[in-house]
Structure formats: C-alpha cells, structure tokens
Design an enzyme around this catalytic site. Structure first.
Site, short mmCIF file in Angstrom:
data_model
loop_
_atom_site.label_atom_id
_atom_site.label_comp_id
_atom_site.label_asym_id
_atom_site.label_seq_id
_atom_site.Cartn_x
_atom_site.Cartn_y
_atom_site.Cartn_z
N THR A 204 73.52 7.12 65.96
CA THR A 204 74.44 8.20 66.26
C THR A 204 73.72 9.54 66.04
O THR A 204 72.80 9.61 65.22
CB THR A 204 75.54 8.07 65.20
OG1 THR A 204 76.22 6.85 65.43
CG2 THR A 204 76.51 9.23 65.20
N ARG A 232 85.26 -1.56 71.12
CA ARG A 232 85.07 -1.31 69.69
C ARG A 232 84.91 0.19 69.46
O ARG A 232 84.14 0.86 70.15
CB ARG A 232 83.83 -2.05 69.17
CG ARG A 232 83.48 -1.73 67.70
CD ARG A 232 82.44 -0.65 67.56
NE ARG A 232 81.90 -0.49 66.21
CZ ARG A 232 81.01 0.44 65.86
NH1 ARG A 232 80.56 1.28 66.74
NH2 ARG A 232 80.58 0.51 64.62
N VAL A 233 85.70 0.69 68.50
CA VAL A 233 85.61 2.10 68.12
C VAL A 233 85.06 2.14 66.70
O VAL A 233 85.56 1.45 65.81
CB VAL A 233 87.00 2.78 68.17
CG1 VAL A 233 86.91 4.24 67.73
CG2 VAL A 233 87.58 2.69 69.57
N GLY A 234 84.01 2.93 66.50
CA GLY A 234 83.44 3.05 65.16
C GLY A 234 83.93 4.30 64.46
O GLY A 234 84.93 4.89 64.84
N ASP A 235 83.16 4.73 63.49
CA ASP A 235 83.59 5.87 62.68
C ASP A 235 83.57 7.19 63.44
O ASP A 235 84.36 8.09 63.15
CB ASP A 235 82.67 6.00 61.46
CG ASP A 235 81.24 6.28 61.86
OD1 ASP A 235 80.74 7.39 61.57
OD2 ASP A 235 80.62 5.41 62.50
N THR A 255 76.11 9.00 59.78
CA THR A 255 75.54 8.02 60.69
C THR A 255 75.25 6.77 59.87
O THR A 255 75.13 6.86 58.64
CB THR A 255 74.25 8.56 61.34
OG1 THR A 255 73.57 7.48 61.99
CG2 THR A 255 73.29 9.15 60.32
N GLY A 256 75.14 5.64 60.55
CA GLY A 256 74.88 4.41 59.80
C GLY A 256 75.83 3.32 60.23
O GLY A 256 76.31 3.29 61.37
N HIS A 257 76.15 2.43 59.31
CA HIS A 257 77.02 1.31 59.62
C HIS A 257 78.46 1.78 59.77
O HIS A 257 79.15 2.05 58.78
CB HIS A 257 76.89 0.23 58.54
CG HIS A 257 77.69 -1.00 58.86
ND1 HIS A 257 78.26 -1.78 57.89
CD2 HIS A 257 78.04 -1.56 60.05
CE1 HIS A 257 78.92 -2.78 58.47
NE2 HIS A 257 78.80 -2.66 59.77
N GLY A 258 78.89 1.88 61.01
CA GLY A 258 80.19 2.50 61.32
C GLY A 258 81.37 1.93 60.58
O GLY A 258 82.22 2.67 60.07
#
Lengths: 349, 340
Positions: A204, A232-235, A255-258
């Site tokens: 991201t 799929r929707v992430g953070d 950023t990172g693991h959503g």
C-alpha cells in the site's frame, strides 16, 4: 484533475471560501514552527513488507520522488490535502507500487483498489473500496469527500460515481504489470508457499502532511492483498484503520497486514496515544507492538503531529519511506535506516 | 460472571406509528438473545441471534424492512466482532441476503479476511449456500411508498427529508458467563443513498467494536458522523481510560455532536457486566437483559433531557424460564402480567 489552477486559500468543508479570524496565539505558534522549519512537513510510505532485493532501489527512488512532488505543493503554499493527494497520485502512477498502476491482482486475476483521504480540520473523509478501471483511486476518494454527502462508496457504485464525475475509465489490463501477473500466477499454485505469497507485494502507499496553516491530512491507496478474494476490503478504505487525520492530534497512514490493522484500528489507536501526550515515534511503536502482540500482525506507519514532529516506523522487514521537512529529505528502507539529502539535490532513479 | 445483553433498534426520530412496534421488536430480540446466554451460550452466538431477530422483523431497517437506495435496490451492511480474539467479519453493500449478520460471521469464520463487499460478498454467500431473498420479500410496501415519494420530490427537499431519514440500524452487545464480549450491527442504510454507499455499520471501530479487555459497543445514528469520529472505538478508548461505561458513551456522543454536529446513539457493555444505552437523537428503541430482568424505557422512547443525562426507566421483571414479563401500564401504573 488540474491542481495547479487552485488558488491559495483554505476552503470550508462545503467548498465555500470564508474568512476565519485566527487566534493570535495559535497563529504565532504556527509562524514560529514555520520559521524553524518544522512546518510544512510531508511523509510518504511505499509499503511495509518484504521487498525483494532487486526491487529495493526502485521502491526507495519512488517514495523520494513522491515526497518531493508532495513537498513542492506545500512549499507553494497549498494545503496538506493537495499535498498528500499529489504524493499518492505519484505513487499510484508508478508501477513499482501496489496502488493504481502496479496493483496486485485478486484471485481472479483482476484489479480491485481501495483508497482513503481525510481532512484533519473538519474530520471530513472520502473513501472508495473494490473500485475497478480507474487510474487514480485517491482522486476518486477525494471526490467522494468533496462532492457527496457520504464517506465511502464501493465497487459498482464507486464506478458509477467515477463516470458521473467524468473520471476516465481505463481498461483493467492497463493497470496490470508483468510483475503483478507473475506473482498472481505463482500464488495460484496449490503448493504456493504462504510466506512467499505475500513477499514482494510492494505494499500500500500513503502520505501524511501538515501545511503552513497547521492543517493536517492523510491519504492511503492500495491494490490490496495478493490473490485476495473478490470483493475483499482491507484496512485502507476503513477510516480509523487505513488512515486518520485530526488537527488536534495528528495523522497516520498505515501499511502492512490489512486484516491485523483493522482488528486494532491502528491509525486511530496511534492517535489516541498521541492525544495522551506520546510522541509520534512512541505512539507508532506502541500501536505496532499492540498489533503484533494481540493479532500477530506486522506492518508500518508514517505519522505526524501538529507540531511537525514525524515518524516512519515498522515491524515488518522493510518499509520504503521518505520525509520532507525544512528543505531536507529523509529516507530509508531497512530498519534503523535514515539517510538525508537536500530536497533540492538532483533527483535520482 | 454476570451475563448481559443489550440491543438497539435505531436512533432517530421514530414516528409514533412505528414506536410501539419498535419497542416490541427490541424486547423480543433481547429475550431471544438472552436465552442463548442463559443456557451458557457465547456472547458471539447471543448477539448474532438478537440481530437476526431484528433483521427478520420488517419494522427495522435491516434485512427484512431494509430501505432502498437511489436505484431502488437493497444494499445491506453488517458487522460482527469477537472480543476474545478481536476476530471480526463484515459485509458491505451485499444484496438480497435476509440475514447479513450471519454472512458477516461466515466471513470471520470461513475466510482469512475481515470484510467483503458487493458482488464479491454475494459470490461468497452463494458458495457457502446462503439463500438469496428476492427484493420484494425484503422491502415493505411502506418503504416502497416512502421511496417513491422521496424520488418524486427529488434533491430540492433532500434536507427536509434528512431529519426524517430513518437510521434504524440494529445492533447488539453482550458479555457471557465466561466474561467474553461481542458486538453485532446490521443495516439497510439510508433511504435513497447513492448506489454503493457504505455507512458506519460494517466499518470496524465505527459501527461496532469488541475487546475482552474493555467491552463491546454497537452504534446507530448518522452514519457519516459516526465514521468521522470512529464512535465505537472512541467509546472503548474512554472505557480503557477508566471511565464508567455510561460516561464513556455520553462523552463520545457529546464529542460527535460538538465536532461534527452528528446525532446518534450507542449501546455498550463491559466485561464486568456494566452496560449503557444512550442517544442524542429524538428517540432510540433499546432493551437490555440481565439476570432475568428485561430493562426498557417506560413509555418507550422519551427524549433524554440535556444537560441532565439521567434515565427514566422502569424495571420490567421477568423470569427466564418461561420468559414472562410484567409490563407497566403508563396510564394507571398498574402492573399487568404479560406472556412474551
């Protein structure tokens, strides 16, 4: 969107310009922050994760270019919102990053993007999730904020809105790089290594900024997770998770693991700590540590406070980041790295 | 550990003609959810059960009874969160699913993700065997009429209607006998919303949040305002700072009013069984069940007076086994036994 024609001046949430008498004390505090070079300030990231060795230099060059572009906007006296959108647009257009052109692919081999902007003065925000066929989701997110009474539009509805706004539709294929396609194919293999899966996902992109007037903004954009499920929707599209900005506390772009970022509402968590007096660095480290401890998630953030103090912190192996302040560019990729050069030095890469 | 369940059926200017049905609906949902807790069930099961009951009830804007978007279609949002693991599942703009809260739970338990949207959410539902509910079965004749009316008037009187826009999102929070907390929220959104509009309900930290270390919250009201202040997470933050649950909710609602001029309500519960149901809108339908007692508001839905934030509720006693409760007759204060 042609930003260069925007006139200097701050607009109220509904677009009308109005005169706001500044409090003497506040104004002189800001002036002194500008004088000592703390304001304006801009920090960008190009994703936290494991960046393959051969891609490190292009990621670093990319965030430096984006930081320069965003900082030039601030130096021109324009708003922090203009600056973060400029920086993130730059990164979306750069195929080295997982946003806009260069986005990773979902399980079906298609591009679905999320983005968010937030204005710290009014807490106004705009976001899009699972949007397709546009080159700059961050610009669409800004339009959601400025042209609708909503905060988030998704999927087909977001696409409909983009068309209504006259945003050009681009073929899905034009956003796909060979690298993204290669990574997608590799992950389809039944014996695909899960660690290898998310490696080189490039991450991201995001930016936070404080302008000369003390207004704070953030922006984040992504193609999401490699081989994610459709829809799929992430953070990134979730306010408080993928970004948050508040003139009273600061701004964060993670950023990172959503999924992990969502479970601890990372951006909001870090700002809670800052509201209680922690520095951006302390608050960011604590937020990231909480995420690691509670939900075993790794990631990184760029954070800034109203005084112009900033931090670029991460628990993942690397994070490409760059910060521009007082004529100096700071940047790094590896843990503990902080290289400086003059903003005016010839741009490289 | 004291098991508690609180539900809400929306914070907005509930018109008189819907008031009684709304109160009846939240009481029924609270009873159903509490039955799960009473038999040793988990907070997660209880909140899902309670919210499903309200999704099945056409008086609420969730599942059955959902409002229509600008294109005359139903788009549903829901979230569920497990305070023990911080696990969460959410769906946004999913179409023609009768119980989005259960789909949200499936996202949490059957995928590696936290949120699915739109067509992707529907594909997932199909894959795991969720039946599709035709739009006509989800939308009431009342809603269809109101939607036509709003369309007829168009944008010009949007502001006039705004105050009447229903915000009857539904939600539940619970703490079970093991001290685990959970929350769930579900909605059809606002009438005539733009296609693809996502409100606060499915956004973790806004429409709901649950953490065994502090508590569980479910919010309702003006979605865009709730998002801007990440209301659920803000309430949890205040509880983390040591505030009483009720004070945490009130402070947060006041902040939302002050900072972004938004109205709404929230229900919250702590791991020790403290709970609150507070709102800044005209009305909010809510009910709470603890230790065999069902609490609700006398006369259903009085507006809370500011700055005096005290409740004016009457205890409605009941016993769990047969779920009989006694109701207070407003006119004569005479107690009449009543079977649920």
């Amino acid at each position: 969107m042609d930003q260069s024609k925007r006139r200097r001046g701050r607009r109220e949430g509904d677009g009308r310009k109005s005169y706001r008498p500044s409090l003497g004390k506040e104004r002189s505090k800001r002036l002194s922050l500008c004088l000592i070079g703390m304001l304006p300030v801009l920090v960008v990231h190009g994703g936290a994760g494991q960046i393959p060795k051969e891609r490190v230099e292009m990621a670093s060059a990319g965030v430096r270019a984006a930081a320069r572009a965003g900082y030039a906007v601030l130096q021109g006296g324009r708003s922090s919102m203009d600056a973060v959108v400029e920086a993130v647009t730059n990164l979306e257009n750069n195929p080295s990053f997982n946003a806009g052109y260069g986005s990773v692919l979902n399980v079906k081999g298609e591009v679905e993007m999320d983005a968010i902007v937030m204005d710290g003065r009014t807490l106004a925000s705009g976001a899009v999730s699972a949007v397709r066929n546009i080159a700059n989701p961050i610009q669409l997110a800004r339009l959601v904020m400025e042209q609708t009474s909503h905060l988030c539009l998704t999927a087909g509805g977001a696409g409909q809105f983009a068309r209504a706004m006259g945003m050009p539709e681009v073929p899905g294929d034009s956003l796909i790089t060979e690298y993204a396609r290669m990574r997608w194919k590799k992950n389809l293999a039944p014996n695909a290594n899960p660690v290898e899966c998310q490696m080189g996902k490039m991450g991201t992109v995001g930016a936070v900024a404080v302008d000369e007037d003390g207004n704070i903004a953030c922006a984040t954009s992504t193609g999401g997770m490699l081989n994610k499920m459709e829809g799929r929707v992430g953070d990134t599209a979730c306010i408080g998770c993928g970004g948050y900005a508040d003139n009273r506390a600061g701004a964060v772009s993670p950023t990172g693991h959503g999924e992990a970022i969502m479970k601890v509402t990372l951006a909001r968590l870090i700002l809670f700590h800052m509201a209680q007096g922690m520095s951006p660095e302390e608050a960011s480290d604590l937020g990231l540590a909480t995420m690691k401890e509670r939900v075993e998630g790794l990631g990184g953030v760029v954070t800034v406070d109203p005084q112009g103090r900033w931090a670029a912190r991460f628990t993942s192996t690397q994070m490409a980041w760059a910060a521009a302040q007082g004529g100096t560019l700071h940047f790094g990729v590896f843990s503990g790295e902080d290289v400086t050069q003059g903003i005016g030095d010839p741009a490289d890469g | 550990m004291k098991a508690v369940l609180v539900v809400h059926g929306g914070a907005w200017a509930i018109p008189d003609e819907l008031a009684e049905a709304s109160v009846k609906g939240v009481k029924a949902a609270a009873s159903e959810g509490y039955r799960v807790l009473g038999t040793g069930g988990s907070a997660l099961d209880a909140v899902e059960k309670a919210v499903r009951a309200m999704e099945d009830n056409p008086v609420f804007d969730a599942g059955h009874g959902a409002v229509l978007n600008a294109d005359g279609e139903v788009e549903l949002d829901a979230i569920i969160m497990d305070g023990q693991t911080l696990g969460s599942g959410a769906v946004s703009c999913v179409q023609n699913i009768a119980n989005p809260v259960s789909l949200a739970r499936a996202v949490m338990e059957k995928t590696d993700h936290v949120m699915l949207t739109s067509r992707g959410a529907n594909l997932f539902a199909e894959r795991i065997g969720f039946k599709t509910a035709p739009t006509e079965t989800l939308v009431t004749a009342y809603e269809r009429r109101e939607w036509e009316k709003a369309k007829e008037y168009g944008a010009g009187v949007k502001e006039l209607f705004r105050s009447q826009l229903c915000h009857d999102t539904v939600g539940a929070v619970a703490v079970d006998s093991c001290g685990n907390v959970a929350c769930a929220t579900s909605t059809g959104g606002i009438r005539n919303k733009m296609v693809g509009r996502v409100g606060d309900s499915p956004v973790i930290g806004a429409g709901g949040y649950a953490d065994n270390r502090s508590g569980a919250v479910s919010c309702t009201g003006h979605g865009e305002s709730i998002l801007k202040v990440t209301l659920a997470r803000l309430i949890i933050f205040h509880i983390e700072q040591g505030k009483e649950v009720e004070d945490a909710v009130e402070l947060s609602l006041r902040y939302m009013d002050e900072r972004v001029h938004g109205g709404g309500g929230a229900i919250a519960v702590s791991p020790s069984g403290q709970w609150a149901a507070t709102f800044t809108t005209e009305r909010m339908a809510w009910a709470a069940a603890e230790q065999g007692t069902l609490w609700t508001r006398r006369g259903a839905l009085q507006r809370q007076q500011r700055p005096d934030w005290t409740y004016d509720f009457e205890e409605v006693t009941g016993c769990l086994g047969t779920l009989t409760t006694t109701a207070i007759d407003e006119k004569s204060c005479y107690v009449t036994p009543q079977q649920w």
